[in-house]
Structure formats: C-alpha cells, structure tokens
Design a protein around this motif. Structure first.
Motif, PDB file in Angstrom:
ATOM      1  N   SER A   1     -35.297   3.779 -13.420  1.00 20.20           N
ATOM      2  CA  SER A   1     -34.852   4.330 -14.686  1.00 20.20           C
ATOM      3  C   SER A   1     -34.130   5.808 -14.611  1.00 20.20           C
ATOM      4  O   SER A   1     -33.748   6.140 -15.556  1.00 20.20           O
TER       5      SER A   1
ATOM      6  N   TYR B   1     -30.706   2.254 -20.413  1.00 18.94           N
ATOM      7  CA  TYR B   1     -30.415   0.953 -20.838  1.00 18.94           C
ATOM      8  C   TYR B   1     -30.512   1.271 -22.360  1.00 18.94           C
ATOM      9  O   TYR B   1     -31.786   1.733 -22.699  1.00 18.94           O
TER      10      TYR B   1
ATOM     11  N   GLN C   1     -32.161  10.884 -19.888  1.00 23.88           N
ATOM     12  CA  GLN C   1     -32.647  10.158 -18.672  1.00 23.88           C
ATOM     13  C   GLN C   1     -31.756  10.573 -17.797  1.00 23.88           C
ATOM     14  O   GLN C   1     -32.319  10.330 -16.576  1.00 23.88           O
TER      15      GLN C   1
ATOM     16  N   GLN D   1     -44.693   1.936 -17.791  1.00 24.32           N
ATOM     17  CA  GLN D   1     -45.484   0.599 -17.394  1.00 24.32           C
ATOM     18  C   GLN D   1     -46.564   0.330 -18.500  1.00 24.32           C
ATOM     19  O   GLN D   1     -47.706   0.511 -18.310  1.00 24.32           O
TER      20      GLN D   1
ATOM     21  N   ARG E   1     -40.197   1.467 -10.812  1.00 23.27           N
ATOM     22  CA  ARG E   1     -39.805   1.324 -12.015  1.00 23.27           C
ATOM     23  C   ARG E   1     -38.970   2.762 -12.387  1.00 23.27           C
ATOM     24  O   ARG E   1     -38.177   2.665 -13.101  1.00 23.27           O
ATOM     25  N   ARG E   2     -39.722   3.773 -11.908  1.00 30.48           N
ATOM     26  CA  ARG E   2     -39.293   4.965 -12.466  1.00 30.48           C
ATOM     27  C   ARG E   2     -38.041   5.496 -11.662  1.00 30.48           C
ATOM     28  O   ARG E   2     -36.989   5.844 -12.509  1.00 30.48           O
TER      29      ARG E   2
ATOM     30  N   ALA F   1     -37.650   0.253 -19.889  1.00 33.77           N
ATOM     31  CA  ALA F   1     -36.445   0.580 -19.223  1.00 33.77           C
ATOM     32  C   ALA F   1     -36.619   2.201 -19.378  1.00 33.77           C
ATOM     33  O   ALA F   1     -35.747   2.813 -18.463  1.00 33.77           O
ATOM     34  N   LEU F   2     -37.482   2.949 -19.959  1.00 32.81           N
ATOM     35  CA  LEU F   2     -37.435   4.181 -19.738  1.00 32.81           C
ATOM     36  C   LEU F   2     -38.495   4.682 -18.396  1.00 32.81           C
ATOM     37  O   LEU F   2     -38.783   5.832 -18.354  1.00 32.81           O
ATOM     38  N   GLY F   3     -38.911   3.599 -17.884  1.00 39.27           N
ATOM     39  CA  GLY F   3     -39.754   3.997 -16.586  1.00 39.27           C
ATOM     40  C   GLY F   3     -41.039   3.818 -16.925  1.00 39.27           C
ATOM     41  O   GLY F   3     -42.076   4.200 -15.925  1.00 39.27           O
TER      42      GLY F   3
ATOM     43  N   PRO G   1     -38.855   8.872 -17.033  1.00 40.39           N
ATOM     44  CA  PRO G   1     -38.918   8.435 -15.706  1.00 40.39           C
ATOM     45  C   PRO G   1     -38.978   9.693 -14.768  1.00 40.39           C
ATOM     46  O   PRO G   1     -38.980   9.596 -13.432  1.00 40.39           O
TER      47      PRO G   1
END
Lengths: 337, 275
Positions: free
Chosen positions: B90, B95, B170, A235, B86-87, A231-233, B118
């Motif tokens: 985010s 979340y 974030q 992997q 993904r980044r 969730a923080l980006g 991120p």
C-alpha cells in the motif's frame, strides 16, 4: 478550543459530578459537607478531618463508594463495548449485548440459579461471564463459517442469541420457582457491590481497555469498507477479531457483576458522536468517561428514587435511554435530510 | 550535475518499469475472469485498461492492488508484489475503486488522512508529518477550504478530488484508478483526467486507469491494453489498439475511428448496433 478537547473537558466534569452525586445521595442521611470532608480526609497530607460518625463513615466507604466505583467501571465497559461493536460492524445501532453475549450471559446465569439452587447465587457472575464469552465464540464461529463480512456475523449473532434465549426460557418454564430470582438478575442491579467485586473486575476492565482503545484509528479506516481498508494497508479481519474479543470481554465482565443493563452501549456512543464527531479516536475514550458517569447517575437514581426500595438499574437506563434514543434518531434524521 | 540517478531510490529509476505483469490469471467465485494477462507500464507512464463490461478490467486492478488472489507475477518498481506485506504494497500502490465508500459524517481532513494508514505503525497516531502530507494533498487538489466539511455535503466532483487527495497522501508512486470519471459530467470528467495527468507529470507518478470512454482513453494514455473476456486482445499505443475492426469486434458496437489534429484516435459510436 478544538471540538474533541472541549468534549474531553465536558466528559471529565460530567464524570466528576456523577461520582460526587453518587457519593452524596443515598438512603442514609449523611450531610453533604460532612461527606465531602470525609472524602477529603482520606487524601494523604491534606489536613481535613472527617465530619462523619464512624457508622456513617462506614456507610460512605463500605457501601456507597464501592457501588459508585463499580457502577463507573460497568458503565465504562458497556459504553466502550457498544462503541467498539458499532465500529466493527459499521452500524450505529449495534449494542454491547449483541453477538450472543447477553443471551449467553442470561442462559449462564439461569443455569446457575436453576441447577445450583440456593448456592447458585455466588456462581451467577462466573456463569454469566462464561455464558457471555461462549455465546460470542459460537456466534463468531458460525458467522465466520458462513463467509467473511460483517452482515453474516451480525445475522449469526442474532440467530445464536435467539437460540440461547429459547433454551433459557425452556429452563425457566421447567422451574418456575426460580423465576423471581432470574428475572431480577435480568433487569440488572449493582446492589451487591463491594470493594472486593470492584477489585475482582479491575484486571478485566484494564485488559478490555488495552485491547479496544488503541483501535480507534483502525476503526476509522474500516469505515470505508473492507476492500478500501485493505488497499490502504489495513487488515480488517485481524482488527475485527481483536476488537470483537476486547468488546466481548468488556460486555461479559459488565454483565457478570451488573446483570443485563441495556441501552448504555447505544445511547452513550451516540451522544458522544453528537458532541465530538464520528472519529473513533475520540468516540472510544469519550465513551469510557461518559459511560462511567451515565451509569453512576442511573444507579444513584435507581437506589434513591423510591428509597428505601430500589429500582432495577436496567429499568432506569431504559426509562432514560428510550426517549433519549428516539430524540437522537430524530435529530440525526434532521441533519441528514 | 553529472547524473540524477542518485536522486532515485533503488527500483525507482526512470528506466525501471513501474509495473510488470506476467501471465496473470485470476478466478472469482470459481469462475476464471483473467487468463494469462501480461502488460507493463514505464515509470511516469499512463496505461489505460479498456474493454467491454465483464472483460475483467476491475478484476485486473484489484489483483494488481493485492485485493484478490491471482496466479502469475506482478513486479512493482522491481519488487515482486507477492513478497511484499500488505502495508509495503500500500506504500507502493494507491488504489481507488470505481465507487469509493464515503462515510457521510467523516470530514474531508479525516478522510484524506486515512491515506497515511500504510505509513503508521500499529499503535501509532498520525503525527505532524502525516498531517502535513494530507494538507499538501488537499492543497494540490484545491480542497484546502473543505477540510472541515462532512463528506455527505460534497458534490460528485469534490468527492472525486477528495479520494484522489487520499490516494496522494498515501505517497505511492503507482496510482490505480478504476473508472475515475464515472458519475461526473463532461466538464468534470475532463477536469479529473487533466488533474491526474498533471499529478502524473508534476509528482512523477505512474497511472493505470480503466476507462469506458475510448476517446478520452486515447487522449490521456500513452499505452493501452484491450481486454476481451479476460484475455488481452490488443496492446500498444492508442493508435495501434483503437482500430475500427477491433473495437467493432470486441465491443460489438458500430463505430467510426478518426484521428484528431494531434493524430490521436477519436472513437464515434454510430447508429445501428452490430447484429
């Protein structure tokens, strides 16, 4: 002075003291001042002349120093691999030998000694290196096949390790004449150290460091668990694969030249945490410095305590390591409650 | 000033919905959990996701955060979430799970700084700008004096503020909170929700929360969706969604629904469960 900066200062001083005592102590009787002048005389443009005779000069530069340097490299690799594995598995009790690398190296070395006979000695490092990497690869594949998550990987490593150790024991039972040689390898030793060996592992040392050290921040992110890390980006699967690969290379390299040297991968990162906090951005590089110094000191003790006889270095690290480890556990519990 | 549209990045305008969910379905371990859920939130709004245990509230939030696979479409500030890395995702969505993990020995400052993840390139270390973002978030959540404290030493309310500070660091415009008030007493529940509401107004954030407390949900949220076994049973303003018949039917609980002085629904559980 900030906490990490103070820790780095202590680490560098510790390493320097360890290297110097490794160079000064030994079976041959070299006078400390002469030894230091010999060391300084090798620094370009410094007008210092070596106070050592040519024979003692050779003792220092061809026997002691390569062993000190090799000890530093191996200690750094063991401590860094332990710290890296601990970050990946979010478990501070994980050692560099985990995930089948120690057992794989043991089996590889045993096969080389048992089946290659007298000529096996030269092949032992290669066989141990290959065995360690193969052990980790099998454990990783087995762990990944049983689902994501670190617990599965740990259990797979445990199972693979036990299996490989069982095979090794079986091989040894069939050829008891090799027991002595295998046993002394298992306890670990740097007595065969040479500049050639140190140069040989240097590339592996550099690659391991380059693979692991940049991941300090990423390991900190993993400490909140895979879901939040994503969730923080982050992997997590990719980071875990890269760090495990780097740590396995480090552990395999260390085991290839030093045999199975236990405990360094656990006690050094733990001591570092007490000094500098738990962030892997500090724990990883500090483990390199303290691991190098710790193993040089342990090896110096191993070759001087009962000189001219040598203690296996694995015995020394365990003799120092076990009590220190118990103390750390007690101290940590005291902080928690 | 003729228009303030230029101060908004593309897709961030007040008229662009922060979130559009279109026929989202999700499966966990082979069993379907969400069936064709559709909903949306205006930019700056607060959407409460309510429903009984096992209705799929947490699963919906995790799907929106890209943490589990789903079918259907999720549009975040005008961008298809499935097309974002993904980044990138985010940077748009923060979340906070129901029970966040708090590494006991990590300091509050280190923990809050994780929110910059991120925004950092793979090999980059956090710089001054990142530290400033973390400091600002700690300031907003009255955590400035806690920077060096270990997470293990924080109370439940302080931890809740720490995880909110991490989410703020974030710098995502959309905040997804899964049961942000569990483990908090009445006063701290109110403080936490007031805090989220203040951040929403002051920082222009859009908030999506799951909530068990229906009255609290009705106080803070502008819109609600009621989930029942993975499907949307009702959606709209709290007054529309929270009716006696519907709450009784979906939660299998005897309740009375009245309205407070401002016309918001108040759900009171009554003795004697529905047989």
């Amino acid at each position: 002075m900030s906490r990490p900066r103070r820790a780095y200062l202590i680490a560098v001083l510790f390493l320097l003291v360890a290297l110097l005592s490794g160079a000064l102590a030994g079976a041959a009787d070299l006078r400390p001042l002469d030894t230091i002048s010999a060391l300084l005389s090798r620094i370009p443009f410094l007008p210092v002349h070596s106070g050592l005779s040519p024979v003692n000069d050779a003792v220092l530069f061809q026997i002691r120093l390569p062993r000190v340097v090799l000890g530093a490299l191996v200690g750094a690799l063991l401590a860094l691999a332990g710290a890296g594995y601990q970050g990946v598995f979010r478990n501070p009790l994980v050692d560099a030998g985990l995930l089948g690398s120690s057992a794989g190296a043991g089996l590889g070395a045993t096969i080389a000694i048992v089946y290659l006979g007298g000529s096996g000695g030269a092949a032992v490092p290669t066989a141990a290196f290959a065995g360690a990497l193969a052990g980790v690869a099998v454990a990783y594949a087995a762990g990944a096949a049983s689902g994501a998550g670190t617990a599965n990987l740990l259990l797979a490593g445990l199972a693979v390790g036990m299996f490989l150790t069982a095979v090794q024991t079986y091989l040894l039972q069939r050829s008891t004449q090799d027991l002595q040689q295998v046993y002394s390898w298992l306890l670990g030793s740097l007595s065969a150290a040479s500049w050639h060996q140190a140069l040989q592992i240097l590339p592996y040392f550099c690659v391991s460091l380059l693979m692991i050290l940049p991941h300090g921040r990423h390991l900190d992110v993993l400490s909140v668990g895979d879901q939040e890390a994503r969730a923080l980006g982050s992997q997590p699967a990719r980071i875990r694969l890269l760090v495990v690969a780097g740590c396995s290379l480090a552990a395999a390299t260390a085991v290839a030249v030093g045999g199975l040297i236990g405990f360094v991968g656990i006690i050094v990162p733990h001591a570092v945490r007490r000094l500098a906090g738990t962030s892997y951005r500090a724990v990883l590089p500090l483990s390199v410095l303290f691991g190098a110094g710790f193993l040089v000191l342990a090896d110096t003790l191993a070759r001087t305590a009962l000189a001219p006889a040598e203690l296996p270095i694995g015995v020394v690290t365990a003799l120092i390591g076990s009590p220190v480890f118990v103390w750390i556990l007690r101290a940590t519990r005291a902080v928690r409650t | 000033m003729t228009s303030n549209t230029e101060t908004w990045a593309p897709g961030h305008g007040p008229d662009v919905p922060a979130l559009i969910v279109d026929r989202l379905s999700a499966t966990l371990d082979g069993s379907p959990v969400l069936h064709s859920v559709s909903c949306g939130v205006a930019s700056g709004g607060w959407l409460a996701v309510i429903g009984p245990n096992g209705a799929g509230k947490s699963t919906l939030l995790r799907a929106l955060s890209g943490l589990i696979p789903y079918q259907g479409t999720v549009i975040v500030h005008g961008r298809d979430a499935a097309a974002l890395s993904r980044r990138e995702l985010s940077r748009r969505i923060a979340y906070v799970p129901q029970n966040p993990t708090f590494p006991p020995d990590m300091t509050v400052a280190e923990y809050v700084l994780l929110g910059r993840t991120p925004h950092l390139a793979y090999l980059a270390a956090p710089g001054h700008a990142d530290r400033r973002a973390a400091d600002e978030a700690m300031e907003l959540l009255v955590l400035a004096g806690f920077a060096g404290r270990r997470l293990a030493t924080l109370s439940g309310g302080e931890r809740q503020r720490a995880v909110l500070a991490r989410a703020l660091t974030q710098r995502a415009r959309l905040l997804l909170l899964d049961e942000p008030t569990t483990a908090l007493d009445l006063g701290h529940q109110q403080q936490a929700l007031d805090l989220v509401d203040r951040l929403r107004r002051d920082q222009g954030l859009t908030v999506v929360t799951t909530l068990h407390d229906l009255t609290a949900a009705g106080q803070y949220a502008e819109r609600m969706i009621l989930l029942d076994r993975g499907s949307v049973a009702a959606s709209g303003t709290p007054t529309v969604v929270l009716t006696e018949e519907r709450v009784t039917a979906v939660y299998r609980a005897r309740v009375s629904v009245t309205t407070d002085r401002e016309g918001r629904p108040v759900v009171t559980p009554l003795r004697g469960s529905v047989g």
